[in-house]
Design a protein around this motif. Structure first.
Motif, PDB file in Angstrom:
ATOM      1  N   THR A  44     -10.165  13.725   0.947  1.00 34.73           N
ATOM      2  CA  THR A  44      -9.335  12.696   1.559  1.00 34.73           C
ATOM      3  C   THR A  44      -8.853  11.674   0.544  1.00 34.73           C
ATOM      4  N   PHE A  45      -9.688  11.380  -0.444  1.00 34.77           N
ATOM      5  CA  PHE A  45      -9.371  10.329  -1.412  1.00 34.77           C
ATOM      6  C   PHE A  45      -8.878  10.868  -2.750  1.00 34.77           C
ATOM      7  N   GLN A  46      -8.577  12.146  -2.813  1.00 32.88           N
ATOM      8  CA  GLN A  46      -8.139  12.712  -4.076  1.00 32.88           C
ATOM      9  C   GLN A  46      -6.805  12.112  -4.518  1.00 32.88           C
ATOM     10  N   ILE A  47      -6.676  11.882  -5.824  1.00 30.40           N
ATOM     11  CA  ILE A  47      -5.433  11.348  -6.368  1.00 30.40           C
ATOM     12  C   ILE A  47      -4.282  12.303  -6.090  1.00 30.40           C
ATOM     13  N   TYR A  48      -4.526  13.587  -6.322  1.00 32.65           N
ATOM     14  CA  TYR A  48      -3.494  14.606  -6.115  1.00 32.65           C
ATOM     15  C   TYR A  48      -3.839  15.399  -4.854  1.00 32.65           C
ATOM     16  N   GLY A  49      -3.001  15.292  -3.847  1.00 31.65           N
ATOM     17  CA  GLY A  49      -3.212  16.072  -2.638  1.00 31.65           C
ATOM     18  C   GLY A  49      -4.102  15.416  -1.604  1.00 31.65           C
ATOM     19  N   GLY A  50      -4.518  14.176  -1.818  1.00 31.05           N
ATOM     20  CA  GLY A  50      -5.344  13.484  -0.841  1.00 31.05           C
ATOM     21  C   GLY A  50      -4.529  13.020   0.359  1.00 31.05           C
ATOM     22  N   SER A  51      -5.191  12.361   1.287  1.00 33.18           N
ATOM     23  CA  SER A  51      -4.521  11.893   2.495  1.00 33.18           C
ATOM     24  C   SER A  51      -3.596  10.718   2.181  1.00 33.18           C
ATOM     25  N   VAL A  52      -2.327  10.883   2.469  1.00 34.27           N
ATOM     26  CA  VAL A  52      -1.355   9.813   2.253  1.00 34.27           C
ATOM     27  C   VAL A  52      -1.594   8.677   3.245  1.00 34.27           C
ATOM     28  N   ILE A  53      -1.991   9.020   4.459  1.00 29.50           N
ATOM     29  CA  ILE A  53      -2.244   7.999   5.481  1.00 29.50           C
ATOM     30  C   ILE A  53      -3.376   7.075   5.050  1.00 29.50           C
ATOM     31  N   VAL A  54      -4.442   7.670   4.525  1.00 35.62           N
ATOM     32  CA  VAL A  54      -5.571   6.862   4.043  1.00 35.62           C
ATOM     33  C   VAL A  54      -5.135   5.987   2.884  1.00 35.62           C
ATOM     34  N   ARG A  55      -4.322   6.522   1.989  1.00 31.92           N
ATOM     35  CA  ARG A  55      -3.843   5.735   0.845  1.00 31.92           C
ATOM     36  C   ARG A  55      -2.991   4.556   1.319  1.00 31.92           C
ATOM     37  N   ILE A  56      -2.194   4.786   2.355  1.00 29.56           N
ATOM     38  CA  ILE A  56      -1.371   3.686   2.875  1.00 29.56           C
ATOM     39  C   ILE A  56      -2.253   2.566   3.417  1.00 29.56           C
ATOM     40  N   TRP A  57      -3.276   2.933   4.210  1.00 28.15           N
ATOM     41  CA  TRP A  57      -4.104   1.918   4.869  1.00 28.15           C
ATOM     42  C   TRP A  57      -5.103   1.262   3.920  1.00 28.15           C
ATOM     43  N   MET A  58      -5.501   1.942   2.859  1.00 26.73           N
ATOM     44  CA  MET A  58      -6.527   1.397   1.958  1.00 26.73           C
ATOM     45  C   MET A  58      -5.970   0.907   0.625  1.00 26.73           C
ATOM     46  N   ALA A  59      -4.717   1.193   0.334  1.00 28.69           N
ATOM     47  CA  ALA A  59      -4.182   0.807  -0.977  1.00 28.69           C
ATOM     48  C   ALA A  59      -2.790   0.181  -0.859  1.00 28.69           C
ATOM     49  N   THR A  60      -1.845   0.936  -0.338  1.00 32.35           N
ATOM     50  CA  THR A  60      -0.452   0.474  -0.304  1.00 32.35           C
ATOM     51  C   THR A  60      -0.282  -0.797   0.524  1.00 32.35           C
ATOM     52  N   LEU A  61      -0.861  -0.810   1.713  1.00 31.06           N
ATOM     53  CA  LEU A  61      -0.709  -1.963   2.601  1.00 31.06           C
ATOM     54  C   LEU A  61      -1.364  -3.208   2.001  1.00 31.06           C
ATOM     55  N   GLU A  62      -2.540  -3.044   1.402  1.00 33.25           N
ATOM     56  CA  GLU A  62      -3.238  -4.185   0.790  1.00 33.25           C
ATOM     57  C   GLU A  62      -2.421  -4.773  -0.348  1.00 33.25           C
ATOM     58  N   GLU A  63      -1.882  -3.913  -1.179  1.00 32.55           N
ATOM     59  CA  GLU A  63      -1.045  -4.392  -2.286  1.00 32.55           C
ATOM     60  C   GLU A  63       0.160  -5.154  -1.765  1.00 32.55           C
ATOM     61  N   LEU A  64       0.812  -4.608  -0.768  1.00 31.47           N
ATOM     62  CA  LEU A  64       2.021  -5.226  -0.227  1.00 31.47           C
ATOM     63  C   LEU A  64       1.721  -6.603   0.359  1.00 31.47           C
ATOM     64  N   LEU A  65       0.633  -6.720   1.103  1.00 30.65           N
ATOM     65  CA  LEU A  65       0.273  -7.996   1.706  1.00 30.65           C
ATOM     66  C   LEU A  65      -0.030  -9.048   0.642  1.00 30.65           C
ATOM     67  N   ILE A  66      -0.736  -8.641  -0.412  1.00 30.08           N
ATOM     68  CA  ILE A  66      -1.069  -9.576  -1.488  1.00 30.08           C
ATOM     69  C   ILE A  66       0.187 -10.051  -2.197  1.00 30.08           C
ATOM     70  N   VAL A  67       1.070  -9.121  -2.526  1.00 28.46           N
ATOM     71  CA  VAL A  67       2.296  -9.477  -3.245  1.00 28.46           C
ATOM     72  C   VAL A  67       3.169 -10.395  -2.395  1.00 28.46           C
ATOM     73  N   ILE A  68       3.302 -10.095  -1.118  1.00 28.82           N
ATOM     74  CA  ILE A  68       4.108 -10.946  -0.237  1.00 28.82           C
ATOM     75  C   ILE A  68       3.492 -12.341  -0.135  1.00 28.82           C
ATOM     76  N   ALA A  69       2.167 -12.402   0.031  1.00 28.15           N
ATOM     77  CA  ALA A  69       1.499 -13.702   0.157  1.00 28.15           C
ATOM     78  C   ALA A  69       1.674 -14.540  -1.106  1.00 28.15           C
ATOM     79  N   PHE A  70       1.502 -13.921  -2.274  1.00 30.32           N
ATOM     80  CA  PHE A  70       1.654 -14.655  -3.530  1.00 30.32           C
ATOM     81  C   PHE A  70       3.111 -15.073  -3.758  1.00 30.32           C
ATOM     82  N   THR A  71       4.028 -14.225  -3.349  1.00 28.94           N
ATOM     83  CA  THR A  71       5.449 -14.571  -3.501  1.00 28.94           C
ATOM     84  C   THR A  71       5.812 -15.764  -2.626  1.00 28.94           C
ATOM     85  N   VAL A  72       5.342 -15.760  -1.385  1.00 29.13           N
ATOM     86  CA  VAL A  72       5.604 -16.870  -0.472  1.00 29.13           C
ATOM     87  C   VAL A  72       5.005 -18.161  -1.013  1.00 29.13           C
TER      88      VAL A  72
END
Length: 317
Positions: free
Chosen positions: A243-271
């Protein structure tokens, strides 16, 4: 016609979102400057990294046989951690610097009895140690600045590791994985230091200028999000779960555990960058200082430049 994969959809979404955030950050950089100490230059760098990574992700979807596009798309995710850490450290340093300016210069300056006690052997030493609280805060500021050095080392390890992984040589590929893991561990060590430094700074909350307290609040919110982001990275690089593999892992898990967190942090710091007035400081050599000018965006405080010029504690005596 090939069906769009989840990974391609994620790359396209990042390609659409991060250029917009980058435009807002350009305005923030015009306002705050491009100094590394402000932290916002790291956010702009992060957006560029995400845009480039999304480009590799889209290219990988168009040409699945080109493994180098896949590798660079995923590895740039780890490199992006350095930029988020750098931005957080820069904002925290700003808070620490201003807290040190708000601390009493010395107990002895206000109390002649305490001044007298400083001349008594042993007792004087203890009194002087107690009176050096503001100096300790200044050392904390310098330590935050020093943390950028191992962060740069971790970034270099990740870049070299990524290059090695694109090599056709199996030995180089194995070496690349080791270097990438080492770089991630360096970032993790910096994150743990960041948590400790933020916790210590939170104890000075009452002395933080009113207009700057919201920055500390945003950092406190960002740290748990970064913890989730690091959890995904560690599982991706050090576990064998598919599920957590860099290549071929779950994209959904990556969105909820990595992509979304990054986006929220960047938006908060930008604001927070859009809301907060410019802050200039003196570096370790005492060069250039320019404090706040006028009121902050919430009209909470009026800070004059002369009041916020930083001087070493010894000079203030």
């Amino acid at each position: 016609m090939n069906t769009m994969t989840q990974s391609e959809a994620l790359s396209i979404a990042e390609m659409a979102i991060y250029p917009l955030i980058l435009l807002a950050l350009i305005f923030v950089l015009v306002r705050h400057g491009t100094s590394k100490q402000s932290g916002f230059i790291y956010l702009a760098t992060f957006c560029v990294i995400r845009i480039v990574g999304a480009g590799f992700g889209i290219a990988a979807g168009l040409n699945p046989n080109n493994i180098s596009d896949v590798i660079w798309s995923t590895v740039l995710g780890s490199i992006g951690l350095f930029s988020i850490l750098g931005a957080t450290l820069g904002l925290l340093k700003r808070i620490v610097d201003q807290t040190s300016l708000r601390e009493p210069r010395s107990l002895g300056e206000k109390n002649p009895v305490v001044t007298f006690l400083t001349y008594i052997p042993i007792i004087g030493l203890l009194v002087r140690v107690i009176m050096k609280r503001s100096t300790a805060v200044s050392r904390r500021s310098r330590f935050i600045q020093v943390l950028q050095l191992p962060g740069t080392a971790g970034l270099v390890l990740c870049i070299i590791g990524a290059v090695d992984q694109t090599s056709a040589n199996v030995s180089n590929q194995k070496q690349g994985k080791v270097l990438l893991k080492a770089g991630v561990l360096v970032f993790l060590a910096i994150y743990l230091c960041l948590v400790a430094l933020t916790a210590k700074s939170a104890t000075d909350f009452n002395r933080i200028p009113a207009g700057e307290k919201r920055i500390l609040v945003v950092i406190l919110v960002a740290l748990p999000l970064l913890a989730v982001r690091f959890t995904w990275t560690l599982l991706a690089y050090f576990s064998s779960f598919h599920t957590f593999q860099i290549y071929g892992g779950s994209v959904i898990v990556r969105i909820w555990m990595a992509t979304l967190e990054e986006l929220l942090i960047v938006i908060a710091f930008t604001v927070i960058g859009l809301m907060t007035p410019k802050y200039a400081y003196k570096d370790a050599n005492g060069d250039e200082t320019e404090g706040f000018k006028g009121q902050d965006s919430l009209g909470e405080i009026q800070l004059q430049e002369a009041n916020w010029s930083y001087q070493p504690r010894e000079a203030r005596r």
